[in-house]
Motif scaffolding. Sequence first.
Motif, mmCIF file in Angstrom:
data_model
loop_
_atom_site.group_PDB
_atom_site.id
_atom_site.type_symbol
_atom_site.label_atom_id
_atom_site.label_comp_id
_atom_site.label_asym_id
_atom_site.label_seq_id
_atom_site.Cartn_x
_atom_site.Cartn_y
_atom_site.Cartn_z
ATOM 1 N N LEU A 1 64.947 38.544 55.919
ATOM 2 C CA LEU A 1 65.790 39.730 55.998
ATOM 3 C C LEU A 1 66.807 39.682 54.865
ATOM 4 N N VAL A 2 66.920 40.804 54.141
ATOM 5 C CA VAL A 2 67.828 40.880 52.988
ATOM 6 C C VAL A 2 68.674 42.146 53.116
ATOM 7 N N PRO A 3 69.993 42.032 52.960
ATOM 8 C CA PRO A 3 70.832 43.239 53.022
ATOM 9 C C PRO A 3 70.718 44.064 51.744
ATOM 10 N N ILE A 4 70.729 45.372 51.902
ATOM 11 C CA ILE A 4 70.842 46.294 50.768
ATOM 12 C C ILE A 4 72.318 46.642 50.679
ATOM 13 N N ALA A 5 73.032 45.980 49.783
ATOM 14 C CA ALA A 5 74.486 46.103 49.801
ATOM 15 C C ALA A 5 75.080 45.821 48.430
ATOM 16 N N ASN A 6 76.310 46.332 48.238
ATOM 17 C CA ASN A 6 77.120 45.944 47.080
ATOM 18 C C ASN A 6 78.358 45.234 47.598
ATOM 19 N N ASN A 7 79.374 45.109 46.778
ATOM 20 C CA ASN A 7 80.553 44.346 47.180
ATOM 21 C C ASN A 7 81.355 45.006 48.282
ATOM 22 N N THR A 8 81.188 46.302 48.458
ATOM 23 C CA THR A 8 82.040 47.039 49.403
ATOM 24 C C THR A 8 81.300 47.688 50.561
ATOM 25 N N GLN A 9 79.987 47.845 50.439
ATOM 26 C CA GLN A 9 79.279 48.621 51.458
ATOM 27 C C GLN A 9 77.853 48.122 51.641
ATOM 28 N N ARG A 10 77.388 48.153 52.887
ATOM 29 C CA ARG A 10 75.991 47.861 53.162
ATOM 30 C C ARG A 10 75.263 49.181 53.417
ATOM 31 N N GLN B 1 42.285 31.530 59.528
ATOM 32 C CA GLN B 1 43.567 31.759 60.163
ATOM 33 C C GLN B 1 44.661 31.081 59.369
ATOM 34 N N CYS B 2 45.860 31.648 59.492
ATOM 35 C CA CYS B 2 46.975 31.051 58.769
ATOM 36 C C CYS B 2 47.258 29.642 59.271
ATOM 37 N N SER B 3 46.977 29.364 60.535
ATOM 38 C CA SER B 3 47.241 28.045 61.088
ATOM 39 C C SER B 3 46.369 26.974 60.470
ATOM 40 N N ASP B 4 45.281 27.373 59.813
ATOM 41 C CA ASP B 4 44.398 26.405 59.173
ATOM 42 C C ASP B 4 44.932 25.955 57.822
ATOM 43 N N LEU B 5 45.959 26.617 57.321
ATOM 44 C CA LEU B 5 46.444 26.337 55.976
ATOM 45 C C LEU B 5 47.620 25.376 55.997
ATOM 46 N N SER B 6 47.966 24.889 54.829
ATOM 47 C CA SER B 6 49.190 24.121 54.670
ATOM 48 C C SER B 6 50.370 24.992 55.078
ATOM 49 N N PRO B 7 51.392 24.404 55.743
ATOM 50 C CA PRO B 7 52.534 25.220 56.194
ATOM 51 C C PRO B 7 53.155 26.031 55.077
ATOM 52 N N GLN B 8 53.206 25.461 53.852
ATOM 53 C CA GLN B 8 53.839 26.181 52.746
ATOM 54 C C GLN B 8 53.120 27.487 52.433
ATOM 55 N N LEU B 9 51.821 27.542 52.744
ATOM 56 C CA LEU B 9 51.062 28.750 52.447
ATOM 57 C C LEU B 9 51.233 29.807 53.520
ATOM 58 N N CYS B 10 51.817 29.442 54.651
ATOM 59 C CA CYS B 10 52.004 30.376 55.758
ATOM 60 C C CYS B 10 53.465 30.778 55.929
ATOM 61 N N GLU B 11 54.337 30.234 55.094
ATOM 62 C CA GLU B 11 55.760 30.451 55.267
ATOM 63 C C GLU B 11 56.361 31.170 54.059
ATOM 64 N N PHE B 12 57.524 31.751 54.283
ATOM 65 C CA PHE B 12 58.266 32.390 53.204
ATOM 66 C C PHE B 12 59.152 31.360 52.511
ATOM 67 N N ALA C 1 61.491 35.348 49.095
ATOM 68 C CA ALA C 1 62.850 35.805 49.398
ATOM 69 C C ALA C 1 63.538 36.357 48.148
ATOM 70 N N GLY C 2 63.303 35.711 47.007
ATOM 71 C CA GLY C 2 63.936 36.162 45.767
ATOM 72 C C GLY C 2 63.457 37.529 45.324
ATOM 73 N N LEU C 3 62.145 37.765 45.452
ATOM 74 C CA LEU C 3 61.614 39.056 45.018
ATOM 75 C C LEU C 3 62.027 40.168 45.981
ATOM 76 N N LEU C 4 62.079 39.851 47.275
ATOM 77 C CA LEU C 4 62.569 40.845 48.236
ATOM 78 C C LEU C 4 64.032 41.174 47.946
ATOM 79 N N GLN C 5 64.800 40.169 47.556
ATOM 80 C CA GLN C 5 66.194 40.416 47.207
ATOM 81 C C GLN C 5 66.312 41.277 45.948
ATOM 82 N N SER C 6 65.392 41.080 44.998
ATOM 83 C CA SER C 6 65.397 41.928 43.797
ATOM 84 C C SER C 6 65.190 43.388 44.174
ATOM 85 N N ALA C 7 64.251 43.636 45.103
ATOM 86 C CA ALA C 7 64.026 45.005 45.564
ATOM 87 C C ALA C 7 65.280 45.551 46.236
ATOM 88 N N ALA C 8 65.926 44.716 47.059
ATOM 89 C CA ALA C 8 67.140 45.159 47.751
ATOM 90 C C ALA C 8 68.266 45.464 46.768
#
Length: 545
Positions: A256-265, A282-293, A298-305
């Motif tokens: 979860l990433v806020p869409i916000a500036n210094n004064t307002q969300r 299934q995702c459970s068959d993979l290494s945990p790193q491949l199933c997790e964020f 998180a960085g790219l989602l923050q760029s969008a925000a």
Amino acid sequence: MSEHRAQRPLETRHLQQPRKVAEILHKHFRTTFSLVTPEGAVRLSVSPPSSLPLVDADGGLPDELQLDALLAGKEPTVHVISAEKAVLVIPMGNPIKPFALCGKIAASDINLSIPLAKMALENVKQQQQLASRDRQLEEYASQVTRDFEELSWLRSLAEMPELWHPQNDLINIANVILPPLCDVLSVEAIFLFVSDAQTDSDTLAFRAGETTVSDHTMNELVAQYAGQSIDQPVVRNSNSLHKGWQDLEGIRSCALVPIANNTQRFGWLVMVNKLAQPDAVQCSDLSPQLCEFGTFEAGLLQSAALNLAAHASNLESFRQIEDLVVGVIRAMINSIDAKDSYTRGHSDRVAAMARTLAAELGLDADEQHNVYMAGLLHDIGKIGVPDSVLGKPSRLSEEEFAIVKRHPEIGHSILKHLKQLDFVLPGVLHHHECFDGSGYPYGLAGDEIPLMGRILAIVDAYDAMTSTRPYRDGMPRAKAEAILQAGAGEQWDDRLIAAFMRCSDEIYSICQANRQHPAELMNSCHSQEAAWDEIDFMVNLSLSK
């Protein structure tokens, strides 16, 4: 022989190197090698295909071998136990977790055993180093791929300047940028929540992707953070879900990433559930790193925000400027009303009739709106005409009429300082020019007169002729239309007069409606928007260009 205690099996990572060494030595000595721990038990037969004890039926070590001494060694050693047999011991653990690989070999192989053991250890070590480098290369390649995807996505935003147009709200932008972002991040879905500062609430406005997670669940998720001040991504994976998250049905992982500036969300971006790789069932068959964020997602989602927050902030500033300009326009129109009650109804009617004529001429929507606004403001210059002249109940003298004739230039000088309204200036300045060049203020003729000025000249004259003034009654419709037709090609553009006659019924209806309700601003015959909404729209359109 000492009594051996049962011990929990070594972890898989402890067995990889001994197993490979044992496989190499087995090819040379054709014997079984077993892994031995400090407890002395035979822990695992590592040589394929069978699992045989090192020696003795009970699976123990020969009595003459001291287990502690074997495990304390740092180099491979050979211990002769009979004329035919010896035990090859290869220490492979560490002080914290000591263990050794042991196997019985023939006495004839004693001289070769130590060099072969060292060679096997070196071979496995090199293989592990190569495998580690391969993994690093794969990680580097994966990181380069992620970086390339991120740059490609960010570049796509830069290549769409029209996307960030002031008339585009966050939902419209999300509809363009979030679906491809789902693919880049390999997530089930990304949700856009829009915040309302007045009600202090967050509303689910848009979702990209496909997921079984319900809107209700997403609302519960965002509600957990609604009252908190968060300026960084919040990431929760399956192994880090705190109390409350387990109750959110269908969510394995989320960020979860806020869409916000210094004064307002302005809202939130939320992504849920990392997708499995194409070759995994299934995702459970993979290494945990491949199933997790992680930091990439998180960085790219923050760029969008951040992009959405910047646009939302610009929209706020844009709306403030828009409100200011609309307020100025309202003040101008109200100031005319205060000087001459006739002018308000006249300007309303001229604006509505001018737009109707513009539509008949085939002008596009923007040009029709421009003409409408020019009609509302065409007489703004009458602010500079003395009240004694403007409100005179009888006909004007030549001197007084000369004063009135200055109002187009006065209006132009007032409005020219408002850049957002410069599109109305041709109409304001030239709505009293005549097609034959006999008009004012500049005596322009024919196509020298801007089209907006020629349109306003016709509807302005029509309304003046059909309106009742203190010193005369308004003309009947038929007489006013006859005068317009008689002046076609001289006072007015004949092509525009022909268009006026084609829509004369609609124009007549506009005049009648306004005169029946003179206190109300005109509604367009083509639209249900009130005139003030029309002004708001036109200012918005002008500011966004």
